[in-house]
Design a protein around this motif. Structure first.
Motif: not given
Length: 298
Positions: A147-166
């Motif tokens: 899952s995407r994290q704000e961490r410096d020094g890494f590149d990111w390629i999005p694949l899917w927005d996974d819904p969060l469920l209660a």
């Protein structure tokens, strides 16, 4: 028709000078001039205007420019592919991923990839988000599915927005509610899922100003689900984790809706090998196909 001639033409036009183009391409000026004459002879008409102001395209050359750029890019892709096929006999891809992605994504990705590259081994290790970033830093894996994290020094390629469920106990009086308000977690005993999931969940509670009674369980997702089944608390998990399961729980989308962006992270796209980039392309396509019949509602 050689791509190097077109590359030389584009470089000369970009720099406006045969001298500077020859220096960049490590040709002699006379050699570059001869190459351009040969290219114009091949196409049958002048491509360049040479005068005291430098070098620029003729009107005919301008008309060809978009196609020339496409031709050059196609040539580079072909060279990369030739290099990839010629150097993959002993190569491997080292991949890290969450357990849910190992179950639902990677088998299909690896199967499709190995169909075209049967000599490539794909080494997979499963871990939490902190482990996967550490493995990348230590060069133990090439890419991580996270899952995407704000961490410096890494590149990111999005694949899917996974819904969060209660995730609620089976006796919760949900009635006809189609979603679960985040504020309903206030003061409730909350079972935090596997290590690292708090990075995805904590911002939801902060945004809503909600303070559940969080239990740091340090157990896996299966155990959290079993504990919720027995009425030992509430939790939040993602749709991908729950796919295909038949647990005695109630799962409802959050209100307001929340997602964990899933994708691939790596130290540098620019420095990645052609093989790694190819695996990323396969991953994009397979994930898109897997979820094409599951349209997201936002």
């Amino acid at each position: 028709m050689e791509t190097k001639k077109w590359e030389a033409l584009l470089t000369a036009v970009e720099l406006g000078s045969f001298t500077r183009a020859a220096q960049r391409l490590e040709y002699t000026q006379s050699g570059l001039t001869h190459m351009m004459h040969a290219l114009e002879k091949e196409v049958g008409f002048p491509l360049l205007i040479r005068d005291r102001y430098g070098v620029r395209l003729t009107a005919a050359g301008e008309r060809l420019l978009p196609a020339v750029r496409e031709f050059q890019q196609a040539g580079k892709r072909l060279e990369n592919q030739i290099s990839l096929v010629g150097n993959t006999k002993k190569e491997s891809i080292r991949v890290a991923a969450y357990s849910s992605m190992c179950v639902h994504w990677l088998p299909a990705i690896v199967s499709k990839f190995r169909t075209d590259y049967p000599d490539i081994s794909v080494d997979i290790r499963m871990g939490n988000v902190d482990e996967m970033y550490t493995w990348l830093q230590e060069d133990k894996v090439d890419i991580s599915f996270v899952s995407r994290q704000e961490r410096d020094g890494f590149d990111w390629i999005p694949l899917w927005d996974d819904p969060l469920l209660a995730i609620l106990p089976p006796d919760y009086p949900i009635g006809s509610q189609r979603s679960f308000p985040v504020e309903e977690f206030e003061g409730r005993e909350f079972l935090m899922p596997s290590l690292g999931f708090e990075y995805d969940i904590a911002p939801i509670f902060r945004a809503a100003g909600v303070s559940p009674d969080i239990r740091d369980t340090s157990v896996d997702d299966n155990t959290v689900i079993s504990m919720v089944e027995l009425g030992l608390g509430y939790s939040i998990l993602s749709d991908l984790i729950l796919q295909g399961r038949q647990d005695n729980i109630i799962a409802r989308p959050l209100d307001p809706p929340a997602y964990r962006p899933l994708g691939i992270t790596l130290p540098s796209l620019q420095l990645a090998t052609p093989l790694t980039l190819q695996f990323i392309d396969y991953s994009r396509e397979v994930v898109r196909l897997i979820h094409s019949s599951q349209p997201q509602k936002k």
